[in-house]
Design an enzyme around this catalytic site. Sequence first.
Site, PDB file in Angstrom:
ATOM      1  N   ASP A 156       3.895  -4.969 -13.615  1.00 16.42           N
ATOM      2  CA  ASP A 156       3.791  -4.268 -12.341  1.00 16.42           C
ATOM      3  C   ASP A 156       3.722  -2.753 -12.521  1.00 16.42           C
ATOM      4  O   ASP A 156       3.086  -2.052 -11.736  1.00 16.42           O
ATOM      5  CB  ASP A 156       5.006  -4.593 -11.463  1.00 16.42           C
ATOM      6  CG  ASP A 156       4.717  -5.694 -10.457  1.00 16.42           C
ATOM      7  OD1 ASP A 156       3.589  -5.741  -9.942  1.00 16.42           O
ATOM      8  OD2 ASP A 156       5.618  -6.500 -10.182  1.00 16.42           O
ATOM      9  N   HIS A 201      -0.133  -5.000 -11.329  1.00 12.28           N
ATOM     10  CA  HIS A 201       0.369  -4.933  -9.962  1.00 12.28           C
ATOM     11  C   HIS A 201      -0.687  -5.465  -8.991  1.00 12.28           C
ATOM     12  O   HIS A 201      -1.850  -5.087  -9.052  1.00 12.28           O
ATOM     13  CB  HIS A 201       0.700  -3.467  -9.624  1.00 12.28           C
ATOM     14  CG  HIS A 201       1.498  -3.286  -8.377  1.00 12.28           C
ATOM     15  ND1 HIS A 201       2.731  -3.862  -8.188  1.00 12.28           N
ATOM     16  CD2 HIS A 201       1.249  -2.572  -7.250  1.00 12.28           C
ATOM     17  CE1 HIS A 201       3.209  -3.512  -7.009  1.00 12.28           C
ATOM     18  NE2 HIS A 201       2.316  -2.741  -6.417  1.00 12.28           N
ATOM     19  N   GLY A 212       0.809  -1.219   0.000  1.00 13.78           N
ATOM     20  CA  GLY A 212       0.000   0.000   0.000  1.00 13.78           C
ATOM     21  C   GLY A 212       0.840   1.266   0.000  1.00 13.78           C
ATOM     22  O   GLY A 212       0.434   2.282   0.561  1.00 13.78           O
ATOM     23  N   ALA A 213       2.031   1.195  -0.620  1.00 12.10           N
ATOM     24  CA  ALA A 213       2.897   2.366  -0.796  1.00 12.10           C
ATOM     25  C   ALA A 213       3.351   2.986   0.524  1.00 12.10           C
ATOM     26  O   ALA A 213       3.697   4.164   0.564  1.00 12.10           O
ATOM     27  CB  ALA A 213       2.207   3.424  -1.665  1.00 12.10           C
ATOM     28  N   SER A 269       4.467  -5.649  -2.823  1.00 12.01           N
ATOM     29  CA  SER A 269       4.658  -4.218  -3.036  1.00 12.01           C
ATOM     30  C   SER A 269       5.410  -3.594  -1.852  1.00 12.01           C
ATOM     31  O   SER A 269       6.520  -4.016  -1.546  1.00 12.01           O
ATOM     32  CB  SER A 269       3.307  -3.538  -3.287  1.00 12.01           C
ATOM     33  OG  SER A 269       3.482  -2.257  -3.817  1.00 12.01           O
ATOM     34  N   ALA A 270       4.808  -2.616  -1.156  1.00 13.06           N
ATOM     35  CA  ALA A 270       5.489  -2.052   0.013  1.00 13.06           C
ATOM     36  C   ALA A 270       5.722  -3.123   1.070  1.00 13.06           C
ATOM     37  O   ALA A 270       6.704  -3.062   1.824  1.00 13.06           O
ATOM     38  CB  ALA A 270       4.669  -0.902   0.597  1.00 13.06           C
TER      39      ALA A 270
END
Length: 555
Positions: free
Chosen positions: A338, A453, A123-124, A210-211
């Site tokens: 992605d 992604h 979630g960045a 991701s994150a």
Amino acid sequence: MEVRAVTFLLFMGHLASAAKLGVVQTEGGAVEGRSKSTGLFSSVDVFKGIPFADVPQRWEKPKPHPGWNGVLKATQYKERCLQINLLQTKTQGSEDCLYLNIFVPQGTKLSRNLPVMVYLFGGAFLLGASNDVEFLGQSLYDGVELADRGTVIVVTVNYRVGTLGFLSSGDHRMPGNYGLWDQHAAISWVKRNIDKFGGNSDNLTIFGQSAGAASVSYQMLSPYSRGLFRRAISQCGVALSPWAHQREPLSLLKKIASKVGCWRTDVDLMLTCLKMTDPVGLTMAGKIDILLLLGQGVVMDLLELAPVVDGDFIPDEPSKLFSNTGQFDYMAGVNSMDGHIFAGVDVPSINQNEANTTQAQVRAVLAGLTKEKSGPILDRAEELYSATWGSPPDPSKLKKSVADIETDFLFLVPTQIALKLHAKYSSGGRTYSYLFNMKTRIPGFPKWVEAEHAEDLQYLFGKPFSFSLAYFPRHRDLSGYMIKYWSNFARTGDPNIGESRVPVQWPRFTNSHQPYLTINHRMSKSSVSYDLRADYVHFWTSTYSNQTITQLNQD
């Protein structure tokens, strides 16, 4: 005969229902979850909302939970950590958020000594939760299918995100990385307590996307992780990813302070003001302002909140810490597109059939990523990515190149470098590389779009089984393959060996031998290839120099 048959079925039913943990005694107190049936003689014990730390103080490391009296009914997810919502219009969640969830598969006898998989959400570093993206009452990260089909214990955890999780002054006054400390506290809690749930505390695997994948990478790099877990899986992100490292924390802190009325020339006074500021306002101050792009730059530049080199949890530049990772078995890979979601923000025309994408737009993306406005580096990059366009350029190939550029730069190349560094510094840990390229299921995208992604997650968490009407048999095949590879790796450190038979043998990635496995619903011997996008990896690692490349090329 009929009486005996009924008696036998009742007896077997009793055996099946008998395998339930019931009340479990943890270090903080007793907890009781619920049992979810997954078959005639199988079930999964589900524990939701177990605290692994106390309510965190503002910009401080997590502290042990004081415990509770009686039996904690662990049947409901707790609130996510305070964060902006997806549309960035308001906040959601609470500062009281350090909880985890446990999914334990059971047969006719209580499970014992199971491998354990601890999931870190993506979630960045801005948003997300252990029970994120709910559909028909089930979270995307619901661990029932993975636990049941992989015969592993699945744990999902919350951690602080946004300004409360990653704001930093760049020095000892507010070092940052509070979200990473939360993850560490959760993994440590699992290490100390999971044997009570039937898990093997000496066989922990951390995995994330991701994150969350970059977080897995940071956990591996940290000296605090020695002996804490045995294996790690990074899905679409590593600590070397350009969006995963905050390089000017004090500058960002001053910008956040200005937004909430706390800017001061004296940093100590500014920090004092920030610590007294309403947490909702602080959280909103960390949102991404897409309007700042206005056709200039790339969306990556707006992803500012991330881990930092704090001299403690992350004592040095990530590229210099890979000697700490050699003890872990490591599996890492990316989705084939992605970068498409980010490319679509930077160049909206790539997803519009009626609009053309120009060569100038492609060059602008390259310039935005490399920070090279002109010169030989930019020329070589443009030459490399335009080689397949044809003359005149094929419009769809030109559009696809934008997605490929952002996939390479943001995800694929950093992951390949991390794999090479892990193999280089390995002290017994095994290394595996993959490319997930199942065709996208997202409607409305052009035909050339492959795996978007985060599209891998639905398969890993078994959604084609739990929502069977929404998927086809090929999706269940793929889901089964992923669960087998991931759970085998968690069990043995080798995705080919375990309780599940896999469709294709997945070779190890080494310094001299760099195979990767292409993962989709059509697995065969041809799914194994070598030197993933070698020309593009070589370009970025030989031409676009930085500290990571220097470290990789050192003897």
